[in-house]
Design a protein around this motif. Structure first.
Motif, short mmCIF file in Angstrom:
data_model
loop_
_atom_site.label_atom_id
_atom_site.label_comp_id
_atom_site.label_asym_id
_atom_site.label_seq_id
_atom_site.Cartn_x
_atom_site.Cartn_y
_atom_site.Cartn_z
N SER A 20 0.87 -1.17 0.00
CA SER A 20 0.00 0.00 0.00
C SER A 20 0.90 1.22 0.00
O SER A 20 1.83 1.33 0.81
N VAL A 21 0.62 2.14 -0.94
CA VAL A 21 1.49 3.30 -1.15
C VAL A 21 0.67 4.58 -1.07
O VAL A 21 -0.47 4.64 -1.55
N ASP A 22 1.24 5.62 -0.45
CA ASP A 22 0.59 6.93 -0.43
C ASP A 22 0.57 7.48 -1.86
O ASP A 22 1.61 7.59 -2.51
N ALA A 23 -0.62 7.82 -2.34
CA ALA A 23 -0.77 8.24 -3.74
C ALA A 23 -0.05 9.54 -4.05
O ALA A 23 0.35 9.78 -5.19
N LYS A 24 0.14 10.42 -3.08
CA LYS A 24 0.78 11.71 -3.32
C LYS A 24 2.30 11.64 -3.17
O LYS A 24 3.03 12.22 -3.97
N THR A 25 2.78 10.94 -2.15
CA THR A 25 4.21 10.97 -1.85
C THR A 25 4.96 9.75 -2.38
O THR A 25 6.19 9.79 -2.53
N ARG A 31 3.84 -3.28 3.64
CA ARG A 31 4.20 -4.31 2.66
C ARG A 31 3.95 -5.68 3.30
O ARG A 31 4.29 -5.90 4.47
N ASN A 32 3.33 -6.58 2.52
CA ASN A 32 3.13 -7.95 2.99
C ASN A 32 3.75 -8.89 1.95
O ASN A 32 3.27 -8.97 0.83
N ASP A 33 4.84 -9.57 2.33
CA ASP A 33 5.49 -10.51 1.42
C ASP A 33 5.38 -11.95 1.92
O ASP A 33 6.14 -12.83 1.51
N LYS A 34 4.39 -12.18 2.82
CA LYS A 34 4.21 -13.52 3.39
C LYS A 34 3.15 -14.34 2.65
O LYS A 34 3.04 -15.55 2.86
N VAL A 35 2.34 -13.67 1.83
CA VAL A 35 1.32 -14.38 1.05
C VAL A 35 1.92 -14.67 -0.32
O VAL A 35 2.09 -13.77 -1.14
N TRP A 36 2.21 -15.93 -0.58
CA TRP A 36 3.01 -16.28 -1.75
C TRP A 36 2.54 -17.58 -2.37
O TRP A 36 2.17 -18.52 -1.67
N VAL A 37 2.55 -17.66 -3.71
CA VAL A 37 2.36 -18.92 -4.44
C VAL A 37 3.29 -18.90 -5.65
O VAL A 37 3.87 -17.87 -5.99
N GLY A 74 -2.10 -4.27 6.28
CA GLY A 74 -1.52 -5.32 5.44
C GLY A 74 -1.49 -6.68 6.09
O GLY A 74 -1.03 -7.66 5.49
N LYS A 75 -1.98 -6.80 7.32
CA LYS A 75 -1.98 -8.09 8.01
C LYS A 75 -3.09 -9.00 7.48
O LYS A 75 -4.17 -8.53 7.13
N GLU A 76 -2.79 -10.29 7.43
CA GLU A 76 -3.76 -11.25 6.91
C GLU A 76 -4.94 -11.40 7.86
O GLU A 76 -4.76 -11.61 9.06
N ARG A 77 -6.15 -11.32 7.31
CA ARG A 77 -7.37 -11.45 8.13
C ARG A 77 -8.04 -12.81 7.94
O ARG A 77 -8.57 -13.38 8.88
N TRP A 78 -8.04 -13.31 6.69
CA TRP A 78 -8.53 -14.67 6.47
C TRP A 78 -7.92 -15.24 5.21
O TRP A 78 -7.44 -14.52 4.34
N ARG A 79 -7.94 -16.57 5.14
CA ARG A 79 -7.42 -17.30 3.98
C ARG A 79 -8.28 -18.54 3.79
O ARG A 79 -8.52 -19.28 4.75
N THR A 80 -8.76 -18.78 2.57
CA THR A 80 -9.61 -19.94 2.30
C THR A 80 -9.05 -20.73 1.13
O THR A 80 -8.89 -20.20 0.03
N LYS A 81 -8.78 -21.99 1.37
CA LYS A 81 -8.24 -22.87 0.34
C LYS A 81 -9.35 -23.25 -0.65
O LYS A 81 -10.49 -23.45 -0.27
N ARG A 82 -9.00 -23.34 -1.94
CA ARG A 82 -9.94 -23.80 -2.94
C ARG A 82 -10.30 -25.26 -2.63
O ARG A 82 -9.42 -26.10 -2.41
N SER A 83 -11.59 -25.57 -2.64
CA SER A 83 -12.04 -26.91 -2.24
C SER A 83 -12.36 -27.83 -3.41
O SER A 83 -12.49 -29.04 -3.22
N GLY A 84 -12.53 -27.29 -4.62
CA GLY A 84 -12.94 -28.10 -5.76
C GLY A 84 -11.80 -28.95 -6.32
O GLY A 84 -10.64 -28.54 -6.29
N LYS A 85 -12.14 -30.12 -6.83
CA LYS A 85 -11.14 -31.02 -7.42
C LYS A 85 -10.63 -30.43 -8.73
O LYS A 85 -11.41 -29.97 -9.56
N MET A 86 -9.31 -30.46 -8.90
CA MET A 86 -8.68 -29.94 -10.11
C MET A 86 -7.87 -31.03 -10.78
O MET A 86 -7.74 -32.14 -10.27
N HIS A 87 -7.30 -30.70 -11.93
CA HIS A 87 -6.48 -31.64 -12.68
C HIS A 87 -5.24 -32.00 -11.89
O HIS A 87 -4.72 -31.19 -11.11
N ASP A 88 -4.75 -33.23 -12.06
CA ASP A 88 -3.55 -33.67 -11.33
C ASP A 88 -2.29 -32.91 -11.77
O ASP A 88 -1.35 -32.76 -10.99
N ASN A 89 -2.27 -32.46 -13.02
CA ASN A 89 -1.14 -31.69 -13.52
C ASN A 89 -1.13 -30.31 -12.87
O ASN A 89 -2.09 -29.54 -13.01
#
Length: 292
Positions: A20-25, A31-37, A74-89
């Motif tokens: 999150s950056v101040d738009a004027k300055t 900064r949050n660099d802990k949410v990563w994939v 910037g602190k994490e408030r919630w995280r939800t994993k995708r629950s639907g089945k996906m391709h094995d690849n």
């Protein structure tokens, strides 16, 4: 894409974190660099703001989840994993979709397209409310969905893209109302204007106009060019901006009519912005303001 609200700019850079950056300055507020994939090709989804939360998709080849950060800290408030089945690849699990916020029965709902499934979440808690399977392989989603007439309209991405109309209002169980599978976009977002739904292929510039209620085809016409940016609607006209720098203007409606073609220097990669009676266009050469 960045989001600007109340003097703050919010940007999500995938493996490089969220800031999150101040738009004027230009000063970094947090900064949050802990949410990563593992994005591999880089992040493509756009965050959305809801009350005091910044919500975005994290659909990588290794992990797939939706996350909400406190927009003040910037602190994490919630995280939800995708629950639907996906391709094995693992390469067929990643995606770049953008969520949309709507109301359902007077309550907020986050409509969230991921690989193989459309999900709905409570934006306050991240609780999954329901999900609908695409009925086939769908990954690497890029186009932003649009909503109207009690449905959400979305592309299923690669390999065999379909345009789905998922009915989520006035129904006990959300389901696919109709689907369309010819010349569906995998990059530019669809456009809903009244009862008509428009989309364009990224290669060759094939434009399709459908009845949004039924999926019935009104017309399919080729305007040429290649496209990354999404079409823009204003004052009864639809604007398509090609990577060759050409803008094609057509009349919105059940019959196809080209009104004008104009060319600027450089490639159109970004979608246009609208400011009052002006179009703001960015090519790889310059930033343009077009107005009467």
């Amino acid at each position: 894409s960045p989001i600007i609200e109340s003097g703050r700019v919010y940007c999500h850079f995938g493996a490089y974190g969220t800031v999150s950056v101040d738009a004027k300055t230009g000063k970094i507020a947090w900064r949050n660099d802990k949410v990563w994939v593992m994005h591999e090709n880089g992040p493509g989804s756009t965050p959305v703001l809801w009350k005091d939360l910044l919500i975005f998709h994290m659909d990588g080849s290794d992990q797939q989840f939706v996350v909400a950060l406190d927009k003040a800290t910037g602190k994490e408030r919630w995280r939800t994993k995708r629950s639907g089945k996906m391709h094995d690849n693992h390469q067929l699990k990643k995606s770049y979709g953008t969520p949309v916020l709507r109301e359902l029965d007077g309550k907020p709902v986050l409509l969230s397209p991921g690989s193989n499934w459309l999900y709905a979440y409570n934006p306050a808690t991240g609780k999954e409310l329901w999900k609908v399977e695409y009925g086939g392989l769908g990954f690497s989603l890029v186009p932003r969905p649009v909503t109207g007439h009690g449905m959400i309209f979305m592309s299923t991405g690669y390999m065999r893209p379909k345009l789905l109309a998922v009915r989520y209002e006035k129904t006990a169980k959300p389901d696919i109302a109709w689907s369309y599978s010819r010349s569906v976009s995998t990059q530019p977002s669809p456009l809903l204007v009244g009862d008509e739904l428009y989309f364009i292929t990224e290669s060759g510039g094939l434009v399709t106009c459908l009845n949004a209620h039924t999926g019935e085809k009104h017309w399919v016409e080729r305007i040429g060019g290649n496209y990354s940016s999404s079409p823009t609607y204003a004052s009864g006209k639809i604007y398509f901006h090609s990577r060759e720098g050409e803008t094609t203007v057509i009349k919105a409606g059940k019959t196809f009519e080209v009104i004008a073609k104009n060319k600027l220097d450089g490639q159109h990669m970004a979608s246009a912005a609208v400011d009052a009676n002006s179009l703001i266009l960015r090519t790889d050469k310059a930033l343009y303001r077009i107005e009467k």
